[in-house]
Design an enzyme around this catalytic site. Structure first.
Site, mmCIF file in Angstrom:
data_model
loop_
_atom_site.group_PDB
_atom_site.id
_atom_site.type_symbol
_atom_site.label_atom_id
_atom_site.label_comp_id
_atom_site.label_asym_id
_atom_site.label_seq_id
_atom_site.Cartn_x
_atom_site.Cartn_y
_atom_site.Cartn_z
ATOM 1 N N HIS A 59 1.436 -0.904 0.235
ATOM 2 C CA HIS A 59 -0.202 -0.325 0.360
ATOM 3 C C HIS A 59 1.196 1.145 0.360
ATOM 4 O O HIS A 59 2.075 0.624 0.472
ATOM 5 C CB HIS A 59 -0.789 -0.557 1.074
ATOM 6 C CG HIS A 59 -2.078 -0.288 1.546
ATOM 7 N ND1 HIS A 59 -2.899 -0.831 2.164
ATOM 8 C CD2 HIS A 59 -2.189 -1.980 0.544
ATOM 9 C CE1 HIS A 59 -4.009 -1.526 1.451
ATOM 10 N NE2 HIS A 59 -3.486 -2.802 0.792
ATOM 11 N N GLU A 61 1.096 3.827 1.704
ATOM 12 C CA GLU A 61 1.893 4.321 3.240
ATOM 13 C C GLU A 61 2.786 4.010 3.582
ATOM 14 O O GLU A 61 3.519 4.251 4.183
ATOM 15 C CB GLU A 61 0.379 4.882 3.904
ATOM 16 C CG GLU A 61 -0.699 5.595 4.030
ATOM 17 C CD GLU A 61 -1.887 4.416 3.950
ATOM 18 O OE1 GLU A 61 -3.018 4.412 3.209
ATOM 19 O OE2 GLU A 61 -1.399 4.015 2.568
ATOM 20 N N CYS A 84 -6.034 2.315 5.288
ATOM 21 C CA CYS A 84 -6.883 1.019 5.196
ATOM 22 C C CYS A 84 -6.328 1.006 6.526
ATOM 23 O O CYS A 84 -6.080 1.561 7.804
ATOM 24 C CB CYS A 84 -6.357 0.038 4.383
ATOM 25 S SG CYS A 84 -4.840 -0.428 4.423
ATOM 26 N N CYS A 93 -2.986 0.062 7.283
ATOM 27 C CA CYS A 93 -1.874 1.265 7.396
ATOM 28 C C CYS A 93 -1.778 1.471 7.968
ATOM 29 O O CYS A 93 -1.139 2.703 8.437
ATOM 30 C CB CYS A 93 -2.274 2.049 5.990
ATOM 31 S SG CYS A 93 -1.973 1.331 3.900
#
Length: 363
Positions: A59, A61, A84, A93
């Site tokens: 992801h 981040e 998320c 995250c």
């Protein structure tokens, strides 16, 4: 703790715009996960950026946190979409942000995924992390229009594309209709869609490759879908000379052709007729089941008109050259363009970087 929704500073908007632009680069390439962009800022300096990986992982981040060569404790993080907060194939995250001791979290819009929607706020609040939501919300919402569509519907987000001369013809034997600049933009559209659909008539007539021919992006060519009611597609077409997945949706069985295509590795899927036409409701659901959620349609006049009449398109790109074909042109689509003007509320003309050609984006 704050949830400032308005009065976002120019700097906040600037950094969020960077995050959104990063996310745009991988629209259609991150599987079922949304393409997210992330920017980490400390002392008014960007110290790291991240984006959702191909196929959805890592992801954005986590990617930005891992990319940083600076101490990110006390920094601010700008994310195009709410981080998320649920466990999936990766940990949340929100956990990574908390662990990194980030002080402020800015994001463009709330996630619509029920597993995470509006839940990060409470998690950050408990850790006394400041949250500023809805920074450039309209831009973020526009960015995630296909993501929202694919969360709601069982069929892919569908984008149409066609090219014509100034006097609205789409076929000629004497020359290319649009210039090299327009061709490059067309290939970028292919890059951002993981499926491309044409009819067997167009495949047989044009003999296209249907791949992405931009240096460095060749491996991101979309899967090919051919609508071929009577299994009439020629077996020696250019599009068969590739490693990409090819799906043919047909109705009338042809044993000889079926055997040849099967040996070539083509996926053949039989579909029933609906009102004497291929049942596109079933076709679109099958396409979505194949993990194709961004579908580019490069059809001719007949297929484009059919899709317009049945309201299949979510958006559309019309490439228009600067010259008239006159008697050299065939298949005039002026009536098709009139349909586009009636169907779509928003129409934007783009000429930058296209030399004398024009691109009209319908949404």
């Amino acid at each position: 703790m704050s949830t400032k929704r308005n009065n976002h500073t120019k700097k906040d908007k600037f950094y969020m715009k960077l995050a959104i632009n990063i996310a745009k680069k991988r629209i259609g390439l991150t599987g079922t996960n949304p393409s997210v962009g992330c920017v980490i800022v400390k002392n008014d300096t960007v110290i790291s950026t991240g984006q959702t990986g191909l196929k959805g992982y890592p992801h954005a981040e986590v990617d930005a946190i891992n990319n940083s060569k600076e101490n990110i404790s006390g920094s601010s993080i700008y994310v195009s979409l709410e981080p998320c907060s649920h466990y999936g194939k990766t940990p949340p995250c929100t956990n990574a942000i908390i662990k990194a001791k980030i002080k402020k979290v800015f994001y463009g819009m709330d996630d619509i995924d029920k597993r995470s929607a509006k839940k990060s706020y409470d998690l950050f609040k408990k850790k006394k992390i400041q949250v500023i939501r809805n920074v450039l919300k309209n831009d973020a919402s526009d960015l995630y229009k296909s993501y929202k569509h694919n969360k709601i519907y069982a069929y892919p987000y569908i984008v149409g594309k066609i090219a014509c001369s100034r006097d609205f013809y789409i076929t000629t034997k004497k020359r290319k209709i649009t210039n090299d600049h327009s061709h490059k933009v067309s290939h970028i559209l292919r890059y951002h869609n993981n499926g491309i659909l044409i009819s067997s008539k167009t495949a047989n007539h044009d003999n296209p490759k249907l791949n992405c021919r931009i240096s460095g992006l060749e491996n991101y060519s979309p899967a090919v879908i051919i609508i071929d009611k009577n299994l009439s597609v020629k077996v020696n077409l250019n599009l068969f000379n590739s490693q990409k997945k090819i799906y043919i949706f047909y109705n009338k069985y042809n044993a000889k052709k079926y055997k040849i295509l099967s040996k070539m590795g083509v996926n053949l899927i039989k579909v029933d007729l609906k009102n004497n036409s291929m049942d596109f409701d079933k076709i679109f659901k099958k396409i979505k089941e194949k993990q194709i959620d961004h579908l580019l349609v490069e059809g001719g006049k007949i297929l484009t008109d059919y899709f317009l009449i049945n309201n299949f398109f979510n958006e559309f790109y019309l490439f228009k050259s600067s010259f008239n074909l006159k008697k050299l042109g065939k298949n005039n689509i002026l009536a098709t363009i009139n349909k586009l003007d009636k169907k779509f509320k928003n129409k934007k003309k783009i000429s930058t970087y296209l030399s004398n050609d024009e691109l009209i984006h319908y949404r």
